[in-house]
Design an enzyme around this catalytic site. Structure first.
Site, PDB file in Angstrom:
ATOM      1  N   HIS A  17       0.866  -1.200   0.000  1.00  0.00           N
ATOM      2  CA  HIS A  17       0.000   0.000   0.000  1.00  0.00           C
ATOM      3  C   HIS A  17       0.898   1.245   0.000  1.00  0.00           C
ATOM      4  O   HIS A  17       1.517   1.570   1.010  1.00  0.00           O
ATOM      5  CB  HIS A  17      -0.902   0.032   1.241  1.00  0.00           C
ATOM      6  CG  HIS A  17      -1.864   1.184   1.246  1.00  0.00           C
ATOM      7  ND1 HIS A  17      -3.227   1.006   1.408  1.00  0.00           N
ATOM      8  CD2 HIS A  17      -1.685   2.519   1.097  1.00  0.00           C
ATOM      9  CE1 HIS A  17      -3.822   2.189   1.372  1.00  0.00           C
ATOM     10  NE2 HIS A  17      -2.902   3.136   1.193  1.00  0.00           N
ATOM     11  N   HIS A  19       1.601   5.435  -1.693  1.00  0.00           N
ATOM     12  CA  HIS A  19       1.244   6.618  -2.488  1.00  0.00           C
ATOM     13  C   HIS A  19       2.504   7.173  -3.127  1.00  0.00           C
ATOM     14  O   HIS A  19       3.451   7.543  -2.415  1.00  0.00           O
ATOM     15  CB  HIS A  19       0.599   7.685  -1.601  1.00  0.00           C
ATOM     16  CG  HIS A  19      -0.682   7.217  -1.001  1.00  0.00           C
ATOM     17  ND1 HIS A  19      -1.899   7.388  -1.624  1.00  0.00           N
ATOM     18  CD2 HIS A  19      -0.936   6.534   0.150  1.00  0.00           C
ATOM     19  CE1 HIS A  19      -2.856   6.847  -0.872  1.00  0.00           C
ATOM     20  NE2 HIS A  19      -2.291   6.317   0.198  1.00  0.00           N
ATOM     21  N   LEU A  20       2.508   7.245  -4.450  1.00  0.00           N
ATOM     22  CA  LEU A  20       3.714   7.715  -5.150  1.00  0.00           C
ATOM     23  C   LEU A  20       3.545   9.081  -5.800  1.00  0.00           C
ATOM     24  O   LEU A  20       4.529   9.645  -6.287  1.00  0.00           O
ATOM     25  CB  LEU A  20       4.126   6.697  -6.229  1.00  0.00           C
ATOM     26  CG  LEU A  20       4.835   5.438  -5.749  1.00  0.00           C
ATOM     27  CD1 LEU A  20       5.061   4.478  -6.917  1.00  0.00           C
ATOM     28  CD2 LEU A  20       6.160   5.774  -5.062  1.00  0.00           C
ATOM     29  N   ARG A  21       2.309   9.591  -5.855  1.00  0.00           N
ATOM     30  CA  ARG A  21       2.049  10.879  -6.516  1.00  0.00           C
ATOM     31  C   ARG A  21       2.497  10.829  -7.980  1.00  0.00           C
ATOM     32  O   ARG A  21       2.580   9.764  -8.558  1.00  0.00           O
ATOM     33  CB  ARG A  21       2.716  12.052  -5.753  1.00  0.00           C
ATOM     34  CG  ARG A  21       2.507  12.056  -4.248  1.00  0.00           C
ATOM     35  CD  ARG A  21       1.063  11.980  -3.794  1.00  0.00           C
ATOM     36  NE  ARG A  21       0.944  12.183  -2.360  1.00  0.00           N
ATOM     37  CZ  ARG A  21      -0.051  11.698  -1.621  1.00  0.00           C
ATOM     38  NH1 ARG A  21      -1.019  10.965  -2.170  1.00  0.00           N
ATOM     39  NH2 ARG A  21      -0.099  11.950  -0.333  1.00  0.00           N
ATOM     40  N   ASN A  45      -5.120   7.425  -6.083  1.00  0.00           N
ATOM     41  CA  ASN A  45      -5.807   8.674  -5.732  1.00  0.00           C
ATOM     42  C   ASN A  45      -5.030   9.911  -6.187  1.00  0.00           C
ATOM     43  O   ASN A  45      -4.700  10.781  -5.398  1.00  0.00           O
ATOM     44  CB  ASN A  45      -6.126   8.743  -4.228  1.00  0.00           C
ATOM     45  CG  ASN A  45      -4.891   8.744  -3.344  1.00  0.00           C
ATOM     46  OD1 ASN A  45      -3.838   8.227  -3.713  1.00  0.00           O
ATOM     47  ND2 ASN A  45      -4.996   9.345  -2.164  1.00  0.00           N
ATOM     48  N   LYS A 105      -9.490  -0.027  -5.812  1.00  0.00           N
ATOM     49  CA  LYS A 105      -9.514   0.630  -4.501  1.00  0.00           C
ATOM     50  C   LYS A 105     -10.826   1.353  -4.244  1.00  0.00           C
ATOM     51  O   LYS A 105     -11.245   2.195  -5.045  1.00  0.00           O
ATOM     52  CB  LYS A 105      -8.350   1.630  -4.426  1.00  0.00           C
ATOM     53  CG  LYS A 105      -8.279   2.445  -3.136  1.00  0.00           C
ATOM     54  CD  LYS A 105      -7.822   1.610  -1.946  1.00  0.00           C
ATOM     55  CE  LYS A 105      -7.932   2.359  -0.627  1.00  0.00           C
ATOM     56  NZ  LYS A 105      -6.717   3.076  -0.256  1.00  0.00           N
ATOM     57  N   HIS A 142     -10.549   1.472   1.901  1.00  0.00           N
ATOM     58  CA  HIS A 142     -10.293   2.460   2.945  1.00  0.00           C
ATOM     59  C   HIS A 142     -11.513   2.354   3.855  1.00  0.00           C
ATOM     60  O   HIS A 142     -12.584   2.841   3.518  1.00  0.00           O
ATOM     61  CB  HIS A 142     -10.139   3.874   2.360  1.00  0.00           C
ATOM     62  CG  HIS A 142      -9.837   4.889   3.417  1.00  0.00           C
ATOM     63  ND1 HIS A 142      -8.625   5.526   3.521  1.00  0.00           N
ATOM     64  CD2 HIS A 142     -10.586   5.344   4.452  1.00  0.00           C
ATOM     65  CE1 HIS A 142      -8.631   6.333   4.568  1.00  0.00           C
ATOM     66  NE2 HIS A 142      -9.820   6.244   5.156  1.00  0.00           N
ATOM     67  N   HIS A 180      -4.661  -0.502   5.857  1.00  0.00           N
ATOM     68  CA  HIS A 180      -4.177   0.272   7.012  1.00  0.00           C
ATOM     69  C   HIS A 180      -5.114   0.206   8.212  1.00  0.00           C
ATOM     70  O   HIS A 180      -5.631   1.231   8.667  1.00  0.00           O
ATOM     71  CB  HIS A 180      -3.874   1.735   6.649  1.00  0.00           C
ATOM     72  CG  HIS A 180      -4.894   2.412   5.780  1.00  0.00           C
ATOM     73  ND1 HIS A 180      -6.226   2.483   6.091  1.00  0.00           N
ATOM     74  CD2 HIS A 180      -4.768   3.059   4.590  1.00  0.00           C
ATOM     75  CE1 HIS A 180      -6.862   3.142   5.136  1.00  0.00           C
ATOM     76  NE2 HIS A 180      -6.007   3.495   4.218  1.00  0.00           N
ATOM     77  N   LEU A 225      -4.825   9.462   7.923  1.00  0.00           N
ATOM     78  CA  LEU A 225      -6.141   8.830   7.996  1.00  0.00           C
ATOM     79  C   LEU A 225      -6.029   7.369   7.584  1.00  0.00           C
ATOM     80  O   LEU A 225      -5.352   7.100   6.590  1.00  0.00           O
ATOM     81  CB  LEU A 225      -7.139   9.565   7.091  1.00  0.00           C
ATOM     82  CG  LEU A 225      -7.603  10.926   7.639  1.00  0.00           C
ATOM     83  CD1 LEU A 225      -8.393  11.682   6.585  1.00  0.00           C
ATOM     84  CD2 LEU A 225      -8.447  10.748   8.908  1.00  0.00           C
ATOM     85  N   ASP A 253       1.509   2.689   3.498  1.00  0.00           N
ATOM     86  CA  ASP A 253       0.678   3.884   3.335  1.00  0.00           C
ATOM     87  C   ASP A 253       1.537   5.148   3.417  1.00  0.00           C
ATOM     88  O   ASP A 253       1.062   6.198   3.857  1.00  0.00           O
ATOM     89  CB  ASP A 253      -0.459   3.943   4.363  1.00  0.00           C
ATOM     90  CG  ASP A 253      -1.573   4.888   3.922  1.00  0.00           C
ATOM     91  OD1 ASP A 253      -1.623   5.248   2.736  1.00  0.00           O
ATOM     92  OD2 ASP A 253      -2.393   5.281   4.782  1.00  0.00           O
ATOM     93  N   HIS A 257       3.280  14.628   1.524  1.00  0.00           N
ATOM     94  CA  HIS A 257       2.670  15.938   1.258  1.00  0.00           C
ATOM     95  C   HIS A 257       3.742  16.984   1.516  1.00  0.00           C
ATOM     96  O   HIS A 257       4.528  16.839   2.469  1.00  0.00           O
ATOM     97  CB  HIS A 257       1.497  16.208   2.201  1.00  0.00           C
ATOM     98  CG  HIS A 257       0.297  15.362   1.955  1.00  0.00           C
ATOM     99  ND1 HIS A 257      -0.656  15.663   1.007  1.00  0.00           N
ATOM    100  CD2 HIS A 257      -0.105  14.203   2.530  1.00  0.00           C
ATOM    101  CE1 HIS A 257      -1.597  14.731   1.015  1.00  0.00           C
ATOM    102  NE2 HIS A 257      -1.286  13.829   1.925  1.00  0.00           N
ATOM    103  N   ALA A 269      -3.771  15.027   5.352  1.00  0.00           N
ATOM    104  CA  ALA A 269      -3.535  13.754   6.053  1.00  0.00           C
ATOM    105  C   ALA A 269      -2.496  12.946   5.300  1.00  0.00           C
ATOM    106  O   ALA A 269      -2.578  12.801   4.080  1.00  0.00           O
ATOM    107  CB  ALA A 269      -4.837  12.967   6.130  1.00  0.00           C
TER     108      ALA A 269
HETATM  109  O1  DOR Z   1      -3.207   9.658   5.585  1.00  0.00           O
HETATM  110  C1  DOR Z   1      -3.568   9.354   4.458  1.00  0.00           C
HETATM  111  N1  DOR Z   1      -2.991   9.881   3.369  1.00  0.00           N
HETATM  112  N2  DOR Z   1      -4.561   8.484   4.327  1.00  0.00           N
HETATM  113  C2  DOR Z   1      -5.094   8.199   3.138  1.00  0.00           C
HETATM  114  O2  DOR Z   1      -6.014   7.416   3.083  1.00  0.00           O
HETATM  115  C3  DOR Z   1      -4.631   8.891   1.925  1.00  0.00           C
HETATM  116  C4  DOR Z   1      -3.267   9.370   2.069  1.00  0.00           C
HETATM  117  C5  DOR Z   1      -2.837  10.356   1.005  1.00  0.00           C
HETATM  118  O3  DOR Z   1      -3.086  10.097  -0.187  1.00  0.00           O
HETATM  119  O4  DOR Z   1      -2.243  11.362   1.346  1.00  0.00           O
HETATM  120 ZN    ZN Z   2      -3.291   5.134   1.564  1.00  0.00          ZN
END
Ligand code: DOR
Ligand code: ZN
Length: 349
Positions: A17, A19-21, A45, A105, A142, A180, A225, A253, A257, A269
Site C-alpha cells: 500500500h 502513495h507515489l504521486r 488517488n 480501490k 479504505h 491500514h 487517515l 501507506d 505531502h 492527512a
Molecule cells: O493519511 C492518508 N494519506 N490516508 C489516506 O487514506 C490517503 C493518504 C494520502 O493520499 O495522502
Molecule cells: Zn493510503
C-alpha cells in the site's frame, strides 16, 4: 532468514500500500521505496484519479521512467484502479486481462485525500463488485464511514458493521484487503473472517498512538487517515503483525505531502515513511521481541494473498544508529519524514 542481535537478513520485502504521486513529486519519493522494496501496490488517488486501465498503464510507464537507472530493472509498480459510482463492469474485464492492474480501490467519498470522486453508496457498485468477484480481482478498502455524526475515532469500527460485513455476505468470494487497519476491532474482525480477507498494517500505526498528535502541541506530521488511535489499539495491531498470521501484511501507506500543505490551518492527512520503512518496522518488531516474524509479514504474506511469487534476493538490516534527515527535497518543496531529526537504531545496508 538469518537473525543475530545486530543484523537481520530477509528476503526482499514488498509494500502492499503506497502513495507515489506524480511528476516531479513522484521522482522525488520513488527512489526511497525502490531501494527497499521489490514491488509496491500503487494507490490511484491522483488528481484526476486513475479510473481506467489505460490510465493505469500510462501511470505505470511514468513510474518506470521516473526510476533511477540502477533501480529500473529491480522495482515493479503494481497498479490499481480507483472505484467510482460509475466504474463499469467492463472496466474490470479490461483490468483483469491487462495483467498490470492487481486490485481496485474503494475510497468512500470524502474519507481522505483526493477521495471526492469516491463511492457515495456502495450499492451503486454491486454490478462491478460482482464482476470483480467473478474475475477474482481483489477489492482494497479504505475502511471508514464519513457520516458527520460518527466520531472520527470510531469510523473504522462503524465501517465494519455497516459496510464491510454486509459486503462480505453479499460477495462471499470477493477477495478483500482491509487497508491500514488501526483498531483492535479490525484485528478481531479479520481474525475471525474467511481467508478471502486480509489486512495491511502501517509502520506508523505500530509505533505511535494518538498521543503523538498532541505531544507538547499539535503535530501535523503525525496526522494521517485513519487517524492514530489509543494505545490498546496500537498493541492489538502489533500483536497481529507479529503473530505470524498470514492475513496481516506490510503496507506502509507512505503518503508524502509538501511541508506547506501539512503545516496549515487545515493540514493534509498523510505520513511519509518510505525513507526508512523497513527500519521503522524493524524497530516495532524488535520492541515486541519478534524480529523473527518480520520476514513473513514483510516478504511472504502479501505476495501469497496477491498470488504472486516470493522475491528471491535479500536485504540486510543492521543494528546501527543514524539520524533521520530534517527534510527531503520534494519537487520545489520540502518533505518532512517520520522521525525527522530523531535517531533510529536500525539501518538497511
Ligand atoms: O493519511 C492518508 N494519506 N490516508 C489516506 O487514506 C490517503 C493518504 C494520502 O493520499 O495522502
Ligand atoms: Zn493510503
Amino acid at each position: 532468514m538469518s537473525t543475530t542481535t545486530s543484523q537481520l537478513t530477509i528476503i526482499r520485502p514488498d509494500d502492499w500500500h503506497l502513495h507515489l504521486r506524480d511528476g516531479e513529486q513522484l521522482k522525488a519519493v520513488l527512489p526511497h521505496t525502490a531501494r527497499q522494496f521489490a514491488r509496491a501496490i500503487v494507490m490511484p488517488n491522483l488528481r484526476p484519479p486513475i479510473v481506467t486501465t489505460n490510465m493505469a498503464r500510462a501511470y505505470q510507464a511514468r513510474i518506470v521512467s521516473a526510476l533511477p537507472d540502477d533501480l529500473r530493472a529491480k522495482f515493479q509498480p503494481l497498479m490499481t484502479l480507483y472505484l467510482t459510482d460509475n466504474t463499469a463492469p467492463a472496466e474490470i474485464t479490461r483490468a483483469k486481462s491487462s495483467g498490470i492492474v492487481h486490485a481496485i480501490k474503494l475510497y468512500p467519498a470524502g474519507a481522505t485525500t483526493n477521495s471526492d470522486a469516491g463511492v457515495t453508496d456502495i450499492a451503486k457498485c454491486y454490478a462491478t463488485l460482482a464482476e470483480m468477484e467473478k474475475h477474482d480481482v481483489p477489492l482494497l478498502v479504505h475502511g471508514e464511514v464519513t457520516d458527520l455524526d460518527i466520531d472520527v475515532f470510531d469510523r473504522e469500527k462503524v465501517f465494519i458493521d455497516r459496510v464491510l460485513f454486509p459486503l462480505m455476505q453479499r460477495f462471499p468470494n470477493l477477495r478483500i484487503v482491509f487497508e491500514h487497519i488501526t483498531t483492535r476491532d479490525a484485528v478481531e474482525f479479520i481474525k475471525q473472517s474467511s481467508a478471502k480477507i486480509g489486512a495491511t498494517i502501517t509502520a506508523h500505526h505500530l509505533l505511535l498512538n494518538r498521543n503523538a498528535l498532541f505531544q507538547g502541541g499539535i503535530r501535523p506530521h503525525h496526522y494521517c487517515l485513519p487517524v492514530l488511535k489509543r494505545e490498546i489499539h496500537r498493541r492489538a495491531l502489533l500483536e497481529a503483525a507479529t503473530s505470524g498470521n498470514g492475513k496481516f501484511f506490510l503496507g506502509t501507506d507512505s503518503a508524502p505531502h509538501a511541508l506547506v500543505h501539512k503545516e496549515q490551518a487545515c493540514g493534509c492527512a498523510g505520513i511519509f515513511t518510505a525513507h526508512a520503512a523497513m527500519e521503522c518496522y524493524a524497530t516495532a518488531f524488535e520492541k515486541a521481541n519478534a524480529l523473527d516474524k518480520l520476514e513473513g509479514f514483510a516478504s511472504f504474506f502479501g505476495a501469497d494473498f496477491y498470488r504472486l511469487p516470493h522475491n528471491s534476493d535479500k536485504i540486510t538490516l543492521q543494528k546501527k544508529s543514524w539520524t533521520i534527515p530534517e527534510r527531503y527535497p520534494f519537487s520545489e518543496e520540502a518533505l518532512i519524514p517520520l522521525y525527522a531529526n530523531e535517531e533510529l537504531h536500525w539501518k538497511m545496508i
